[in-house]
Design a protein around this motif. Structure first.
Motif, mmCIF file in Angstrom:
data_model
loop_
_atom_site.group_PDB
_atom_site.id
_atom_site.type_symbol
_atom_site.label_atom_id
_atom_site.label_comp_id
_atom_site.label_asym_id
_atom_site.label_seq_id
_atom_site.Cartn_x
_atom_site.Cartn_y
_atom_site.Cartn_z
ATOM 1 N N UNK A 198 5.590 -0.470 -3.624
ATOM 2 C CA UNK A 198 5.547 -1.482 -2.560
ATOM 3 C C UNK A 198 4.076 -1.746 -2.224
ATOM 4 N N UNK A 199 3.408 -2.534 -3.050
ATOM 5 C CA UNK A 199 1.963 -2.745 -2.918
ATOM 6 C C UNK A 199 1.576 -3.514 -1.665
ATOM 7 N N UNK A 200 2.378 -4.466 -1.229
ATOM 8 C CA UNK A 200 2.049 -5.250 -0.037
ATOM 9 C C UNK A 200 2.790 -4.730 1.196
ATOM 10 N N UNK A 201 3.061 -3.463 1.198
ATOM 11 C CA UNK A 201 3.757 -2.839 2.326
ATOM 12 C C UNK A 201 3.273 -1.408 2.498
ATOM 13 N N UNK A 202 4.185 -0.466 2.395
ATOM 14 C CA UNK A 202 3.853 0.940 2.650
ATOM 15 C C UNK A 202 3.077 1.600 1.509
ATOM 16 N N UNK A 203 3.062 0.980 0.323
ATOM 17 C CA UNK A 203 2.301 1.517 -0.802
ATOM 18 C C UNK A 203 2.987 2.635 -1.562
ATOM 19 N N UNK A 204 4.218 2.959 -1.216
ATOM 20 C CA UNK A 204 4.905 4.091 -1.855
ATOM 21 C C UNK A 204 5.693 3.650 -3.084
ATOM 22 N N UNK A 205 5.878 4.624 -3.996
ATOM 23 C CA UNK A 205 6.659 4.415 -5.207
ATOM 24 C C UNK A 205 8.128 4.687 -4.921
ATOM 25 N N UNK A 206 9.005 3.970 -5.634
ATOM 26 C CA UNK A 206 10.443 4.213 -5.557
ATOM 27 C C UNK A 206 11.076 3.790 -6.873
#
Length: 109
Positions: A58-66
């Protein structure tokens, strides 16, 4: 266009808000592995027509992988789940089976 929901922050957005990171659930090999194991890790990827599990960030948000499960033919997203899991949740696999009976992907079904 894909519509994904980040399981970490709960935000839903178009695929342009996220970045694809390749196939999910790869077994990584490092020092001490055989050449065949390392070659499989580097080059052998699933390229299915149908259900596929992928890593997204989520690059334009929290930056976490899922992880996300989607169809490569219809672009339908079956669901998303945390990247820290070693296999897709059973509820997600049941949802996929209800829509695509007999599907398989690597060792999952």
């Amino acid at each position: 266009m894909l519509i994904l929901t980040c399981p970490c922050c709960g935000m839903t957005g178009e695929e342009t808000e996220f970045h694809a990171g390749g196939e999910a659930h790869l077994q990584r090999f490092g020092p001490g592995s055989t050449e065949d194991q390392f070659e499989e890790y580097l080059f052998m990827r699933e390229n299915p027509k149908g259900v596929h599990f992928e890593r997204w960030r989520h690059v334009n948000g929290c930056g976490k992988w899922f992880h996300a499960a989607r169809s490569t033919t219809t672009l339908e997203v079956y669901g998303t789940y945390a990247a820290q899991t070693h296999e897709p949740p059973q509820t997600l696999r049941d949802k996929i089976t209800a829509k695509v009976p007999g599907w398989t992907w690597r060792e999952f079904q």
